[in-house]
Design an enzyme around this catalytic site. Structure first.
Site, mmCIF file in Angstrom:
data_model
loop_
_atom_site.group_PDB
_atom_site.id
_atom_site.type_symbol
_atom_site.label_atom_id
_atom_site.label_comp_id
_atom_site.label_asym_id
_atom_site.label_seq_id
_atom_site.Cartn_x
_atom_site.Cartn_y
_atom_site.Cartn_z
ATOM 1 N N CYS A 295 -1.988 9.680 2.377
ATOM 2 C CA CYS A 295 -1.578 9.084 1.088
ATOM 3 C C CYS A 295 -2.559 9.384 -0.039
ATOM 4 C CB CYS A 295 -1.401 7.582 1.250
ATOM 5 S SG CYS A 295 -2.894 6.775 1.850
ATOM 6 N N GLU B 103 0.886 -1.177 0.000
ATOM 7 C CA GLU B 103 0.000 0.000 0.000
ATOM 8 C C GLU B 103 0.916 1.216 0.000
ATOM 9 O OE1 GLU B 103 -3.368 0.259 0.046
ATOM 10 O OE2 GLU B 103 -3.815 -1.873 0.088
HETATM 11 P P1 NAD Z 1 8.202 4.656 5.083
HETATM 12 O O1 NAD Z 1 8.223 3.831 3.845
HETATM 13 O O2 NAD Z 1 9.349 5.547 5.341
HETATM 14 O O3 NAD Z 1 8.052 3.720 6.379
HETATM 15 C C1 NAD Z 1 7.095 2.706 6.458
HETATM 16 C C2 NAD Z 1 7.607 1.590 7.350
HETATM 17 O O4 NAD Z 1 8.799 1.071 6.771
HETATM 18 C C3 NAD Z 1 7.952 2.037 8.754
HETATM 19 O O5 NAD Z 1 7.466 1.076 9.666
HETATM 20 C C4 NAD Z 1 9.476 2.114 8.765
HETATM 21 O O6 NAD Z 1 10.026 1.731 9.995
HETATM 22 C C5 NAD Z 1 9.875 1.122 7.698
HETATM 23 N N1 NAD Z 1 11.089 1.551 6.960
HETATM 24 C C6 NAD Z 1 11.514 2.827 6.740
HETATM 25 N N2 NAD Z 1 12.658 2.834 6.014
HETATM 26 C C7 NAD Z 1 12.960 1.537 5.791
HETATM 27 C C8 NAD Z 1 14.027 0.887 5.099
HETATM 28 N N3 NAD Z 1 14.993 1.597 4.504
HETATM 29 N N4 NAD Z 1 14.034 -0.470 5.059
HETATM 30 C C9 NAD Z 1 13.045 -1.179 5.649
HETATM 31 N N5 NAD Z 1 12.031 -0.618 6.322
HETATM 32 C C10 NAD Z 1 11.981 0.723 6.386
HETATM 33 O O7 NAD Z 1 6.830 5.464 5.035
HETATM 34 P P2 NAD Z 1 6.298 6.515 6.079
HETATM 35 O O8 NAD Z 1 7.129 7.746 5.997
HETATM 36 O O9 NAD Z 1 6.083 5.888 7.401
HETATM 37 O O10 NAD Z 1 4.841 6.831 5.469
HETATM 38 C C11 NAD Z 1 4.649 7.719 4.410
HETATM 39 C C12 NAD Z 1 4.471 6.983 3.090
HETATM 40 O O11 NAD Z 1 3.486 5.982 3.226
HETATM 41 C C13 NAD Z 1 3.954 7.912 2.009
HETATM 42 O O12 NAD Z 1 4.626 7.622 0.813
HETATM 43 C C14 NAD Z 1 2.483 7.545 1.888
HETATM 44 O O13 NAD Z 1 1.920 7.809 0.642
HETATM 45 C C15 NAD Z 1 2.515 6.093 2.185
HETATM 46 N N6 NAD Z 1 1.225 5.644 2.702
HETATM 47 C C16 NAD Z 1 0.455 4.831 1.951
HETATM 48 C C17 NAD Z 1 -0.787 4.444 2.421
HETATM 49 C C18 NAD Z 1 -1.687 3.537 1.638
HETATM 50 O O14 NAD Z 1 -2.612 3.010 2.242
HETATM 51 N N7 NAD Z 1 -1.471 3.326 0.365
HETATM 52 C C19 NAD Z 1 -1.217 4.874 3.669
HETATM 53 C C20 NAD Z 1 -0.384 5.694 4.397
HETATM 54 C C21 NAD Z 1 0.844 6.085 3.924
#
Ligand code: NAD
Length: 442
Positions: free
Chosen positions: A228, A194
């Site tokens: 998002c 997602e």
């Molecule tokens: P992110 O990808 O930075 O982090 C998401 C998760 O991944 C966190 O639990 C984090 O600890 C982990 N993570 C971060 N960097 C990582 C890495 N290098 N390797 C492995 N794991 C890692 O996202 P965020 O900043 O928490 O959220 C924002 C993003 O999420 C935006 O792009 C938004 O559009 C998206 N989002 C999508 C939805 C949806 O339902 N489609 C909903 C909410 C947010």
């Protein structure tokens, strides 16, 4: 085999989860206030109530969803009765983001439990208070063999991804989504991603501007734009632009006051890194409204940018903050050129009074989901799939679709021992012409 085989047991656990969440309502509101000053009203609507309604719907349906479903048999198998059995994948890893930290951890958890999986849940490290509360709730409700909450950042998440899972459910950025997909490929682990994207919001000539601005201001600035499916940028028909912008400005002031920093209804940016990222997107020569920032408070005011170049910082990636570029267009070719420049978005919105125009936009562009004359609200119907396409995601959930995402579907044909047709068995001599004739009748 999963230890949550019995749908009755799953239902019991979900009921327990419902009670625990209801008991922690004020603690959830407080945690999100402390994490990024999320207004209590927004927390109630988008986190608590959303999760409670998802839980109630799942509790009412889990036993029915879990039953084998009979389907029409194929005449080729006559006589037979045919079924789809669902079974849990097994051990599931759920990775959640920070922006709706309670809802986006809990809703996949609810679907995974309903489907009978055991779960390791990794909430975001950026929302410390909410993530701790999630642990507390999960520990109150589940045995450690059923659900465990673990905490950590990027490195820790990567170490989790190195382990073998039966399913991975990830919500977050495109960048980390690719890391998840690569890790899943090693063991051919199925997954849902997602993700996010740049969501266009089209305002057509003749659209009802009064209602459009109300809904756009709500959709863009709720959670301080850190959603998002928030409208990422506006594409407004040139003739409507002046009136549209004037109404937008008025509506922002009506909703958040002359100084939104003082409003209790406007959240903050999650951390300094994101504040700096957003601050750099504001080209002050393009500011139509707002553009006020306060680093100490991690505050960025609702900001409108006038006609930024498509190659500018703000138009490169998903904005994910309270900055709204306003770009005018003249005809549908302009719309196509601009929208197609970016990867397939998670959402697309059209404000119009022309039903045919709306249908053309829905048909022309590929995107996760969207609305005509509103924004974001497609999220709230559990009968609609929620998910992206291409760079905005793989797979979908909500309601029954969430249960399906976390279940493997087994095809079962049950045959009696009578009525055995000898034609399929060798030797095939003299059978080919006959079988061709029979099959051509079917
Ligand atoms: P992110 O990808 O930075 O982090 C998401 C998760 O991944 C966190 O639990 C984090 O600890 C982990 N993570 C971060 N960097 C990582 C890495 N290098 N390797 C492995 N794991 C890692 O996202 P965020 O900043 O928490 O959220 C924002 C993003 O999420 C935006 O792009 C938004 O559009 C998206 N989002 C999508 C939805 C949806 O339902 N489609 C909903 C909410 C947010």
């Amino acid at each position: 085999m999963s230890i949550l085989v019995s749908p009755q047991k799953r239902k019991k656990l979900l009921k327990k989860l419902l009670i625990s969440i209801q008991n922690h309502e004020s603690a959830i509101i407080e945690a999100l206030q402390n994490d990024f000053k999320k207004p209590p009203f927004e927390t109630y609507i988008t986190e608590i109530n959303y999760v409670i309604s998802d839980l109630k719907h799942t509790i009412s349906n889990v036993e029915n969803w879990s039953k084998p479903k009979r389907v029409w048999p194929s005449i080729l198998n006559f006589p037979s009765s045919d079924y789809i059995y669902t079974e849990p994948y097994g051990r599931v890893l759920i990775i959640a983001p920070w922006n709706y930290p309670f809802q986006l951890a809990m809703c996949p958890l609810i679907a995974a439990i309903a489907a009978g999986n055991t779960i390791v849940l990794k909430p975001s490290e950026l929302t410390f208070n909410t993530s701790q509360l999630i642990t507390k709730i999960v520990e109150e409700v589940f045995d450690v063999k059923e659900v465990v909450v673990v905490h950590g950042g990027a490195e820790f998440t990567q170490s989790l991804l190195e382990k073998r899972w039966d399913y991975i459910f990830f919500t977050g950025s495109v960048f980390v989504g690719k890391i998840v997909a690569q890790a899943a490929a090693i063991n051919l682990t199925p997954y849902t991603l997602e993700l996010g994207g740049k969501n266009p919001c089209i305002v057509d000539e003749g659209a009802d501007l009064e209602i459009a601005v109300k809904r756009i201001v709500w959709g863009k600035f709720i959670n301080a734009g850190q959603t998002c499916i928030a409208p990422d940028y506006i594409l407004v028909q040139g003739k409507e632009k002046y009136n549209f912008v004037e109404l937008l400005k008025k509506e922002i002031i009506r909703v958040y006051g002359e100084n939104p920093e003082e409003s209790k209804d406007f959240a903050r940016i999650i951390n300094s890194k994101n504040w700096h990222r957003l601050n750099e997107m504001i080209d002050h020569t393009k500011v139509l409204f707002g553009g006020i920032t306060n680093e100490n408070e991690k505050y960025i005011s609702p900001t409108l940018l006038d006609e930024p170049s498509l190659n500018s910082e703000v138009m490169k990636d998903e904005i994910f903050g309270p900055i709204l570029p306003i770009i005018s267009y003249h005809d549908e070719n302009d719309l196509e050129n601009i929208i197609s420049k970016y990867e397939k978005p998670l959402a697309l919105y059209v404000f119009t009074n022309d039903k045919k125009f709306a249908e053309r936009m829905i048909a022309k562009f590929t995107f996760g989901g969207g609305c005509v004359n509103d924004c974001m609200v497609h999220f709230s119907n559990h009968r609609l799939p929620f998910g992206g396409v291409g760079y905005s995601g793989i797979g979908a959930y909500h309601g029954k679709l969430g249960f399906d995402s976390f279940s493997h579907q087994k095809a079962i044909v049950k045959k009696p021992n009578w009525g055995d047709n000898p034609i399929r068995y060798a030797p095939y001599k003299n059978k080919l012409n006959f079988i061709k004739k029979v099959l051509s009748w079917l």
